[in-house]
Motif scaffolding. Structure first.
Motif, PDB file in Angstrom:
ATOM      1  N   SER A  80      23.232  57.071  43.070  1.00  0.00           N
ATOM      2  CA  SER A  80      24.075  57.692  44.106  1.00  0.00           C
ATOM      3  C   SER A  80      25.432  58.137  43.593  1.00  0.00           C
ATOM      4  O   SER A  80      26.164  58.813  44.317  1.00  0.00           O
ATOM      5  CB  SER A  80      24.292  56.703  45.253  1.00  0.00           C
ATOM      6  OG  SER A  80      25.011  55.564  44.797  1.00  0.00           O
ATOM      7  N   PHE A  81      25.758  57.756  42.357  1.00  0.00           N
ATOM      8  CA  PHE A  81      27.062  58.038  41.752  1.00  0.00           C
ATOM      9  C   PHE A  81      28.218  57.424  42.552  1.00  0.00           C
ATOM     10  O   PHE A  81      29.353  57.870  42.464  1.00  0.00           O
ATOM     11  CB  PHE A  81      27.276  59.545  41.569  1.00  0.00           C
ATOM     12  CG  PHE A  81      26.314  60.155  40.603  1.00  0.00           C
ATOM     13  CD1 PHE A  81      26.463  59.980  39.244  1.00  0.00           C
ATOM     14  CD2 PHE A  81      25.224  60.886  41.067  1.00  0.00           C
ATOM     15  CE1 PHE A  81      25.560  60.526  38.344  1.00  0.00           C
ATOM     16  CE2 PHE A  81      24.318  61.441  40.175  1.00  0.00           C
ATOM     17  CZ  PHE A  81      24.495  61.262  38.803  1.00  0.00           C
ATOM     18  N   ARG A  82      27.888  56.400  43.311  1.00  0.00           N
ATOM     19  CA  ARG A  82      28.921  55.632  44.005  1.00  0.00           C
ATOM     20  C   ARG A  82      29.567  54.665  43.013  1.00  0.00           C
ATOM     21  O   ARG A  82      28.887  54.038  42.220  1.00  0.00           O
ATOM     22  CB  ARG A  82      28.294  54.862  45.175  1.00  0.00           C
ATOM     23  CG  ARG A  82      29.240  53.902  45.882  1.00  0.00           C
ATOM     24  CD  ARG A  82      28.545  53.299  47.096  1.00  0.00           C
ATOM     25  NE  ARG A  82      27.294  52.660  46.751  1.00  0.00           N
ATOM     26  CZ  ARG A  82      27.201  51.400  46.321  1.00  0.00           C
ATOM     27  NH1 ARG A  82      28.297  50.658  46.170  1.00  0.00           N
ATOM     28  NH2 ARG A  82      26.018  50.878  46.057  1.00  0.00           N
ATOM     29  N   GLU A  83      30.873  54.560  43.045  1.00  0.00           N
ATOM     30  CA  GLU A  83      31.569  53.676  42.108  1.00  0.00           C
ATOM     31  C   GLU A  83      31.217  52.219  42.401  1.00  0.00           C
ATOM     32  O   GLU A  83      31.223  51.778  43.562  1.00  0.00           O
ATOM     33  CB  GLU A  83      33.083  53.883  42.183  1.00  0.00           C
ATOM     34  CG  GLU A  83      33.830  53.160  41.071  1.00  0.00           C
ATOM     35  CD  GLU A  83      35.288  53.566  40.974  1.00  0.00           C
ATOM     36  OE1 GLU A  83      36.068  52.819  40.356  1.00  0.00           O
ATOM     37  OE2 GLU A  83      35.654  54.639  41.521  1.00  0.00           O
ATOM     38  N   VAL A  84      30.880  51.498  41.339  1.00  0.00           N
ATOM     39  CA  VAL A  84      30.490  50.090  41.471  1.00  0.00           C
ATOM     40  C   VAL A  84      31.237  49.287  40.410  1.00  0.00           C
ATOM     41  O   VAL A  84      31.725  49.847  39.418  1.00  0.00           O
ATOM     42  CB  VAL A  84      28.962  49.908  41.289  1.00  0.00           C
ATOM     43  CG1 VAL A  84      28.196  50.551  42.433  1.00  0.00           C
ATOM     44  CG2 VAL A  84      28.503  50.463  39.947  1.00  0.00           C
ATOM     45  N   PRO A  85      31.316  47.959  40.592  1.00  0.00           N
ATOM     46  CA  PRO A  85      31.957  47.133  39.562  1.00  0.00           C
ATOM     47  C   PRO A  85      31.198  47.219  38.234  1.00  0.00           C
ATOM     48  O   PRO A  85      29.965  47.300  38.212  1.00  0.00           O
ATOM     49  CB  PRO A  85      31.871  45.712  40.150  1.00  0.00           C
ATOM     50  CG  PRO A  85      31.706  45.914  41.620  1.00  0.00           C
ATOM     51  CD  PRO A  85      30.926  47.170  41.778  1.00  0.00           C
TER      52      PRO A  85
END
Length: 525
Positions: free
Chosen positions: A392-397
Motif C-alpha cells: 500500500s506504500f503506507r509508511e510503517v515502522p
C-alpha cells in the motif's frame, strides 16, 4: 535410473524365506514384550538392528528387485496400519529420551521399508553395494546410538533438535558408522569403479571417518524417525556421486568437507550459529564445497561471510528490533535450511545432471537470500530510516514485515551483485559465455526481485502477533514475562504456520526460478 525389474520364479523361495524370517522376529519381539516384560523400546531397536543386517544380505539372495520391493511394500503397509492400530508393540514407533522417558511419536518404522524401496529402485542394477552399505549403517548404527543414548547418555547436546541427543549416543553412532563403512569399502572393493577405486588405505580410512561424521550429523539433527530416511539417503548419495560423477575427486571432497567442518565449528565459537545451525551448515557445506568445487564454494562463502558479519554490525542500533524479529542473529537449522536449502538442492541436482542453467539458478537463490539479509540489516542500521509497506506504500515502522526502504532496497541489489561478482572472480566459464554484464544484471535483478517477493509475502501472509507485555507488533509467537513465564502473543494478521523461515524459503525459490527461467528460455546452453 528408476528401474522396476520383472519378477523371476527363482526368487520366490528367497521371498517367502525373507517374509517368514521378518515375521518370526516380530512375533518373537511381541512375546518378549508381552510375556516377559522386556522393554518395548529395547526390543524395537534390536529388531531395527536385525533388519539392517537382513537388508544387507538381501541382494545376495535375489536376482531381480521385484520381490524385494514387494516385501518392502508389504512391510510398509503393515507398519503404516500398526502406527494407527497399535497391534504390534515391537513395531510401534515412539522415541525414548535419555533416562528412559517417553518421547515423541516417530515414523521410523514406516520410513525403514520406504527408503529400502527407494534405494532398490535406483541402485539395484549396478550399485547394490551402495544400497547394502547405506542400509547397514542406518540399521545398526542408529539402533546402537539410540540404545546407548537412552540408557547411558549423560551429556546432552543443547539447541540441536526437539528430541534430546547426547554426546554418548552420537559418539556411538560415529564409531559404529565408521567401522561399518570401512568394512563395506574393503568388502565391496571389487565392485567399486569410481573415485573410490584403487585408493591408498589412508585415503579410504579418512573418507570412512568423514562419511561416518556425515551420518552422525544427520542422526543428531533429525527426530521423529526421519533419520531412518535421511541417513541412508545421505550415505547413498555421496557414494553414488563419487562412483558415477567422474568430475568429483575424492581428495577435493574430503578437503571440502573439512572446510565445512571448520566453518561450522568457527560459527559456533563466534556465535553466528547455534548447534543445530552449525550441524546443518556442516552438511550443506560438505555437499557444496566437496562436490561443487571452487565455482560453487566461493559464492556460498561470500553469502555466508558477508551476511554473518553484517548481522553483527551495528548491534546497538539494531537492538531495538530484537523483539520484533522472530529470531536473533545467531542462526539455527531452520534459518540455514531457509537461506541455503534451495542452493543445497540445486547442488544435488547439478551433481546428477550437470546442466549449466542449474548453476545460474544457484547464483539466483544465493543472490535472493543475500538481498533479503542485506535489505533487513542495512534497512534497520540506517540512521533515521523510513519504510513503506510494499502493498500500500503506507509508511510503517522500520522492521515491519513487508516494509521496504530506499537504503534496504539499494542494499539488496548491491548484495546480489556481490554474489555474481564472486563467481566471476573464480572464472566460471558459463558466466563469461552468457556475458559479464548480462550475468551481473540477471543475478542482481533476480536477487532484488526475490527480496521484493519476500516483502510481499511478509506483508500479506506472514504471521504477525501482538506482544501484550511490551505492547508491540512482533513475529514471535510467545513472549517472556518479567517473572520468566511464557506468554502467548495474539495473532494480528497472516497465516499462523507462515513464519519467517517459510517466507525466506519462498524468497530463495523465487530468485532461483527467475534466473533459471531466463537462462533456459534464452537457449544459450
Amino acid at each position: 535410473m528408476l528401474n522396476l525389474q520383472a519378477p523371476l520364479p527363482k526368487d520366490l523361495p528367497s521371498f517367502f524365506m525373507t517374509i517368514s524370517l521378518v515375521l518370526s522376529v516380530i512375533l518373537l519381539g511381541e512375546l518378549l514384550i508381552r510375556r516377559f516384560s522386556v522393554s518395548a523400546f529395547v526390543v524395537r531397536k534390536i529388531i531395527h538392528l536385525g533388519m539392517g543386517i537382513v537388508v544387507f544380505f538381501v541382494p545376495a539372495y535375489f536376482t531381480s528387485n521385484f520381490y524385494p520391493l514387494l516385501a518392502g511394500l508389504l512391510f510398509l503397509l503393515l507398519n503404516g496400519l500398526n502406527l494407527f492400530r497399535g497391534w504390534f508393540l515391537s513395531l510401534h514407533s515412539e522415541t525414548v529420551e535419555p533416562g528412559g522417558q517417553q518421547g515423541l511419536s516417530s515414523y521410523g518404522s514406516m520410513l525403514f521399508p520406504f527408503v529400502f524401496m527407494l534405494l532398490a529402485l535406483f541402485l539395484w542394477d549396478d550399485n547394490k553395494w551402495i544400497l547394502q552399505s547405506a542400509m547397514l549403517v542406518m540399521g545398526v548404527g542408529d539402533s546402537l546410538a539410540a540404545l546407548v543414548g537412552s540408557t547411558a547418555g549423560r551429556r546432552h547436546i543443547e539447541h540441536l533438535t526437539e528430541s534430546p541427543k547426547t554426546l554418548e549416543g552420537s559418539a556411538t553412532m560415529f564409531v559404529v558408522s565408521f567401522l561399518l563403512l570401512l568394512m563395506c569399502l574393503f568388502f565391496f572393493s571389487g565392485d567399486i569403479n569410481g573415485a573410490l577405486a584403487s585408493q591408498p588405505f589412508w585415503i579410504i580410512l579418512l573418507f570412512a571417518l568423514f562419511l561416518a561424521l556425515v551420518a552422525t550429523a544427520v542422526e543428531a539433527l533429525l527426530s521423529r524417525g526421519l533419520d531412518n530416511l535421511f541417513i541412508p539417503v545421505a550415505i547413498a548419495y555421496v557414494l553414488y556421486v563419487l562412483e558415477m560423477n567422474h568430475t568429483v575427486q575424492l581428495g577435493n571432497f574430503i578437503v571440502g568437507g573439512l572446510l565445512a567442518l571448520f566453518m561450522a565449528v568457527f560459527s559456533v565459537k563466534v556465535k553466528f550459529l547455534n548447534n543445530s545451525g552449525a550441524t546443518a551448515t556442516f552438511l550443506l557445506g560438505t555437499t557444496i564445497f566437496g562436490i561443487g568445487g571452487i565455482a560453487w564454494t566461493v559464492p556460498m562463502l561470500t553469502f555466508y561471510l558477508l551476511s554473518s558479519v553484517l548481522s553483527k554490525l551495528g548491534k546497538k542500533r539494531k537492538a531495538k528490533f530484537d523483539l520484533v524479529f522472530e529470531k536473533g542473529s545467531q542462526r539455527d537449522a531452520g534459518q540455514v535450511y531457509a537461506n541455503g536449502g534451495i542452493a543445497w538442492i540445486l547442488m544435488i541436482v547439478f551433481s546428477l545432471t550437470g546442466h549449466p542453467a542449474v548453476f545460474f539458478a544457484y547464483l539466483g537463490t544465493l543472490a535472493a537470500v543475500q538481498a533479503d539479509t542485506w535489505a533487513t540489516e542495512i534497512g534497520t542500521m540506517w540512521p533515521n530510516p523510513k519504510a513503506w509497506l510494499i502493498t500500500s506504500f503506507r509508511e510503517v515502522p522500520v522492521g515491519t514485515s513487508g516494509g521496504v526502504s530506499v537504503p534496504g532496497t539499494s542494499g539488496a541489489f548491491i548484495g546480489s551483485l556481490f554474489i555474481c561478482t564472486s563467481a566471476l572472480l573464480v572464472n566460471v566459464g558459463w558466466l563469461y559465455e552468457f556475458g559479464v554484464l548480462p550475468s551481473l544484471l540477471l543475478i542482481g535483478l533476480s536477487g532484488l526481485a526475490a527480496s521484493l517477493v519476500d516483502s510481499f509475502f511478509g506483508a500479506t501472509v506472514q504471521a504477525q502477533y501482538f506482544d501484550p507485555i511490551r505492547e508491540k507488533v512482533t513475529e514471535r509467537t510467545h513472549s517472556i514475562a518479567a517473572d520468566g513465564s511464557l506468554v502467548e502473543n495474539r495473532l494480528l494478521k497472516g497465516v499462523p504456520f507462515v513464519n519467517n523461515d517459510l517466507v525466506n524459503t519462498l524468497c530463495a525459490l523465487s530468485g532461483s526460478a527467475l534466473a533459471y527461467i531466463v537462462v533456459v528460455n534464452l537457449g544459450i546452453f
